[in-house]
Enzyme design. Sequence first.
Site, PDB file in Angstrom:
ATOM      1  N   CYS A  77       0.838  -1.205   0.000  1.00  9.69           N
ATOM      2  CA  CYS A  77       0.000   0.000   0.000  1.00  9.69           C
ATOM      3  C   CYS A  77       0.878   1.261   0.000  1.00  9.69           C
ATOM      4  CB  CYS A  77      -0.999  -0.049   1.156  1.00  9.69           C
ATOM      5  SG  CYS A  77      -2.335   1.175   1.000  1.00  9.69           S
ATOM      6  N   HIS A 175      -3.865  -4.930  -0.041  1.00  8.89           N
ATOM      7  CA  HIS A 175      -3.444  -5.456   1.258  1.00  8.89           C
ATOM      8  C   HIS A 175      -3.528  -6.984   1.232  1.00  8.89           C
ATOM      9  CE1 HIS A 175      -3.119  -1.751   3.624  1.00  8.89           C
ATOM     10  NE2 HIS A 175      -4.048  -1.298   2.805  1.00  8.89           N
ATOM     11  N   GLU A 177      -2.614  -9.035   3.413  1.00 11.20           N
ATOM     12  CA  GLU A 177      -2.988  -9.539   4.743  1.00 11.20           C
ATOM     13  C   GLU A 177      -4.490  -9.458   5.002  1.00 11.20           C
ATOM     14  OE1 GLU A 177      -2.542  -5.130   5.476  1.00 11.20           O
ATOM     15  OE2 GLU A 177      -1.688  -6.607   4.114  1.00 11.20           O
TER      16      GLU A 177
END
EC number: 4.3.2.10
Length: 193
Positions: A77, A175, A177
């Site tokens: 990001c 992202h 994650e």
Amino acid sequence: MSIVIIDYGAGNIQSIKFAIQRLGAQALLSNDAEIIKAADKVIFPGVGEASSAMEKLIATGLDKVIPQLKQPVLGICLGMQLMCNYSQEGHTKGLGIFDVDVLKFSNKVKVPQIGWNTLTNLKSELFSGIKNEEYMYLVHSYYAPLCDDTIAITNYDIEYSSALKKDNFYGVQFHPEKSSTAGEILLKNFLEL
């Protein structure tokens, strides 16, 4: 294998650390240049505003350390955006790893882009096992235009770089994650580089 997540006060580092743990590995949070340089893999996260994040990197000297790293580095990001030459956000000079300037989305679209969007034109071992048009989770108001380093494309009013690669440096706008199974595969691929 030693994995370091750069901790410079501008990232959702705990969620990345937990994602690495789910893969059966351990990551250390650090802003110590020697620990970062000695790691096998480095993750450079970022959430927030570009100029203040860059000020934190400069204050710790990490603006000089990161571009010199020789092991695989993954910017996430804002981390990816700071690896570019420049960002319109706060008129911020970046680390100059990727030869592209980060621009703000036009007012024709809702900003920030929040939610799931697809990746196409996947061009790296980072995407091994991830299919074209896979969805990833994004939250951003600025983007890296298409360039020589583009390894994945997303369309949001325009086509832009949702991932970049140059030498040992990788960057993803999304992202991983927070991107379910596909994001987990991408992180696993990065750890296996």
